[in-house]
Scaffold this motif. Structure first.
Motif, PDB file in Angstrom:
ATOM      1  N   GLU A 115       0.844  -1.196   0.000  1.00  0.00           N
ATOM      2  CA  GLU A 115       0.000   0.000   0.000  1.00  0.00           C
ATOM      3  C   GLU A 115       0.883   1.251   0.000  1.00  0.00           C
ATOM      4  O   GLU A 115       1.938   1.280   0.626  1.00  0.00           O
ATOM      5  N   VAL A 116       0.449   2.274  -0.715  1.00  0.00           N
ATOM      6  CA  VAL A 116       1.153   3.555  -0.704  1.00  0.00           C
ATOM      7  C   VAL A 116       0.254   4.613  -0.071  1.00  0.00           C
ATOM      8  O   VAL A 116      -0.968   4.504  -0.112  1.00  0.00           O
ATOM      9  N   TYR A 117       0.883   5.609   0.530  1.00  0.00           N
ATOM     10  CA  TYR A 117       0.151   6.645   1.244  1.00  0.00           C
ATOM     11  C   TYR A 117       0.740   8.016   0.955  1.00  0.00           C
ATOM     12  O   TYR A 117       1.939   8.159   0.796  1.00  0.00           O
ATOM     13  N   MET A 118      -0.111   9.032   0.936  1.00  0.00           N
ATOM     14  CA  MET A 118       0.344  10.418   0.847  1.00  0.00           C
ATOM     15  C   MET A 118       0.743  10.874   2.242  1.00  0.00           C
ATOM     16  O   MET A 118      -0.008  10.705   3.191  1.00  0.00           O
ATOM     17  N   TYR A 120       2.295  14.410   4.212  1.00  0.00           N
ATOM     18  CA  TYR A 120       2.624  15.822   4.056  1.00  0.00           C
ATOM     19  C   TYR A 120       3.579  16.192   5.175  1.00  0.00           C
ATOM     20  O   TYR A 120       3.175  16.363   6.313  1.00  0.00           O
ATOM     21  N   THR A 122       5.698  18.444   7.301  1.00  0.00           N
ATOM     22  CA  THR A 122       5.927  19.846   7.671  1.00  0.00           C
ATOM     23  C   THR A 122       7.403  20.019   8.046  1.00  0.00           C
ATOM     24  O   THR A 122       8.131  19.033   8.206  1.00  0.00           O
ATOM     25  N   PRO A 285       5.132  17.370   0.293  1.00  0.00           N
ATOM     26  CA  PRO A 285       4.396  16.107   0.205  1.00  0.00           C
ATOM     27  C   PRO A 285       5.307  14.994  -0.306  1.00  0.00           C
ATOM     28  O   PRO A 285       6.204  15.256  -1.097  1.00  0.00           O
ATOM     29  N   VAL A 287       5.276  10.371  -1.134  1.00  0.00           N
ATOM     30  CA  VAL A 287       4.522   9.123  -1.154  1.00  0.00           C
ATOM     31  C   VAL A 287       5.308   8.083  -0.364  1.00  0.00           C
ATOM     32  O   VAL A 287       6.477   7.839  -0.653  1.00  0.00           O
ATOM     33  N   LEU A 304       0.134  10.224  10.021  1.00  0.00           N
ATOM     34  CA  LEU A 304      -0.125   9.502   8.771  1.00  0.00           C
ATOM     35  C   LEU A 304      -1.543   9.706   8.232  1.00  0.00           C
ATOM     36  O   LEU A 304      -1.884   9.171   7.183  1.00  0.00           O
ATOM     37  N   ASN A 305      -2.369  10.503   8.934  1.00  0.00           N
ATOM     38  CA  ASN A 305      -3.753  10.736   8.461  1.00  0.00           C
ATOM     39  C   ASN A 305      -4.473   9.435   8.170  1.00  0.00           C
ATOM     40  O   ASN A 305      -5.100   9.291   7.127  1.00  0.00           O
ATOM     41  N   GLU A 306      -4.367   8.485   9.111  1.00  0.00           N
ATOM     42  CA  GLU A 306      -4.963   7.188   8.793  1.00  0.00           C
ATOM     43  C   GLU A 306      -6.478   7.161   8.943  1.00  0.00           C
ATOM     44  O   GLU A 306      -7.110   6.197   8.558  1.00  0.00           O
ATOM     45  N   GLU A 307      -7.062   8.171   9.541  1.00  0.00           N
ATOM     46  CA  GLU A 307      -8.538   8.194   9.556  1.00  0.00           C
ATOM     47  C   GLU A 307      -9.085   9.603   9.501  1.00  0.00           C
ATOM     48  O   GLU A 307      -8.353  10.536   9.346  1.00  0.00           O
TER      49      GLU A 307
ATOM     50  N   LYS B 221     -14.209   8.692   2.644  1.00  0.00           N
ATOM     51  CA  LYS B 221     -14.108   7.627   3.660  1.00  0.00           C
ATOM     52  C   LYS B 221     -15.458   6.905   3.792  1.00  0.00           C
ATOM     53  O   LYS B 221     -15.529   5.676   3.744  1.00  0.00           O
ATOM     54  N   ASN B 227      -9.047   5.943   3.292  1.00  0.00           N
ATOM     55  CA  ASN B 227      -8.533   6.887   4.277  1.00  0.00           C
ATOM     56  C   ASN B 227      -7.961   8.118   3.578  1.00  0.00           C
ATOM     57  O   ASN B 227      -7.577   8.037   2.404  1.00  0.00           O
ATOM     58  N   PRO B 228      -7.857   9.244   4.331  1.00  0.00           N
ATOM     59  CA  PRO B 228      -7.301  10.466   3.730  1.00  0.00           C
ATOM     60  C   PRO B 228      -5.925  10.254   3.101  1.00  0.00           C
ATOM     61  O   PRO B 228      -5.606  10.895   2.102  1.00  0.00           O
ATOM     62  N   ASN B 229      -5.116   9.362   3.656  1.00  0.00           N
ATOM     63  CA  ASN B 229      -3.771   9.190   3.086  1.00  0.00           C
ATOM     64  C   ASN B 229      -3.755   8.219   1.902  1.00  0.00           C
ATOM     65  O   ASN B 229      -2.694   7.921   1.369  1.00  0.00           O
ATOM     66  N   ILE B 251      -4.617   7.153  -4.741  1.00  0.00           N
ATOM     67  CA  ILE B 251      -3.170   7.306  -4.884  1.00  0.00           C
ATOM     68  C   ILE B 251      -2.565   6.169  -5.700  1.00  0.00           C
ATOM     69  O   ILE B 251      -1.521   6.321  -6.335  1.00  0.00           O
TER      70      ILE B 251
END
Lengths: 307, 307
Positions: A115-118, A120, A122, A285, A287, A304-307, B221, B227-229, B251
């Motif tokens: 799985e890949v995720y965005m 961001y 900071t 940003p 990936v 990770l913004n997982e939810e 969602k 999920n957002p990511n 993504i």
């Protein structure tokens, strides 16, 4: 299976009919490629089959040959526009493939879709998560240093500016055969060893970046006949190794992994001219892939913004 | 050719053998697609054949069937690794295709490969070249306004926030069938009509952008389980129409035209928080195509880096 000898070793020439399908490990529908886990029906051992359809041969006589024997099945017709399923004779449908047999669990893990995720990142994330993680990883950059010191791969050097502050070395990326300008792919690796990535650039580095831009444009024009606006020069973020380098590719060529985030060299130079501390403050940003060390660090930090 | 009737009109079912190859108009080797100019041997009229290989069917029973009858030709063998040319039986090699016949010069121009160029638009370029060019073009946005006013395509609305300042409408992109979450592709079109592109965003628009981010994340969602990511939200630059909209895609999915430059929504929000006038000052890269009006304006202004 037929026993064959390769390099004096006894080896086996596989027959696909001896295998059965177990699982699609991963696939790339847009590139018409698939990675399959198979099982040998006799030995019970695992195999991985990589199958990647060939591009069309762009040669008139080859095209005329399959046109002659192709079958069309009409799907829809509207005025002068028709949609079809086209069947080309078997010999025009070769699929580039490779088979790993017997395959270990490690091979299987390597080919299984991750799985890949965005993410961001900071400026604070960089300081508290990314930078410590890279330092901790003790990344081995010997191959870069050997290259810069002319101790290895000297035949691959396309251009060399040894200046300790603004110098760099230009070489073909391993994905490029060095010949087809249509998919030209070079890397400019800077001489300085104290810049891990675009994140660490400040106004101080503008002369270095402008030197890379100027010289690469000139060399690419002279050696490969491409104008500056026919190439892209960019940084990947995150980079694949922590020593500043710039990708130089033909704009026509869609490199695999184009989903990676890119920061253009021209964009970076102008950002640094307007805001010298831009890359110390901006959100960048990237990936992340399941299983990556850095991704896990972001997960632990709940970034990770997982939810 | 066989005469067939479609929608009461007399039409023709083409036979590819009646055509001969003239020219490769363009091709996409990485996607295994090709656009061919053909010539009818009897009528002398032109045809365009688009041929795009199908992805592998990821179904075990289909795979087991072609594995059984596939032929492997050994190219190289090294220990457990073998490279092959694989030939699948004809029926597994369908190519999605369409034929335009007879094709006019306009069709041919449309399918012929056009050179692409990197352009780095400074803030000054935007004011003196891009903005006047968009204004001049009198782009027709009626379809956007009809959509926002619920006068058209109301069945395509996925989510609707009618707030005049921070509202937007979410709908599937035309490239998405609305079903396969693996290649989810939505567009969020803002209600406000005074923002042509990301170039015109300022700190004032942060609440709008944050509203889009929050609601889209929630809806995606709830409705699609991502999920957002697992989604990317970004602006294209230049956009294909001058009314602010945000692309929302899985993504995992590499959309065609991935070579276009993207500005991520999260990146834009953070840039505006740190530098409210960021997009009034920054250099924004984009890819221009030969023949585009805007590209010609940059060329006239000698801003194309042609040498």
């Amino acid at each position: 299976m037929t026993t064959i000898k390769v390099n004096g070793e006894v080896n086996i020439q596989p027959n696909l009919a001896e295998f059965e399908f177990k699982e699609v490990l991963s696939s790339d529908p847009s590139r018409k490629a698939v990675f399959l886990l198979l099982n040998n029906k006799t030995t019970g051992k695992a195999a991985i089959l990589v199958a990647d359809k060939n591009p069309f041969v762009e040669d008139g006589s080859v095209i005329n040959e399959w046109i002659k024997d192709a079958k069309l099945r009409n799907l829809a017709q509207n005025d002068i526009y028709g949609s079809y399923e086209l069947l080309m004779p078997e010999k025009f449908n070769a699929v580039k493939s490779s088979l790993i047999y017997p395959a270990t669990d490690k091979h299987i893990l390597k080919y299984r879709r991750r799985e890949v995720y965005m993410i961001y990142e900071t400026a604070d994330d960089y300081k508290s998560i990314t930078k410590p993680s890279i330092k901790e990883s003790l990344f081995n950059l010997d191959w870069v240093y050997n290259f810069l010191d002319h101790k290895a791969e000297t035949d691959r050097i396309v251009f060399d500016d040894p200046d300790p502050n603004i110098g760099f070395m230009l070489a073909p990326d391993l994905k490029w055969n060095g010949v087809d300008v249509d998919n030209l792919y070079l890397q400019a690796i800077v001489v300085r060893r104290d810049i891990m990535s675009v994140r660490e650039l400040t106004g101080e580095h503008i002369p270095l970046l402008e030197n890379v831009r100027k010289q690469v444009r000139r060399v690419v024009k002279e050696k490969y006949g491409l104008n500056p606006n026919q190439i892209k020069m960019y940084f990947h973020y995150q980079p694949s190794y922590p020593h500043l380098h710039i990708h130089v590719i033909n704009i026509k060529y869609e490199a695999p992994g184009a989903g990676m985030t890119c920061i253009f060299l021209d964009e970076a130079i102008d950002n640094l001219k307007i805001w010298p501390d831009f890359y110390q403050r901006a959100t960048l940003p990237f990936v992340g892939k399941e299983g990556d060390v850095l991704l896990n660090k972001f997960r632990e930090a709940k970034r990770l913004n997982e939810e």
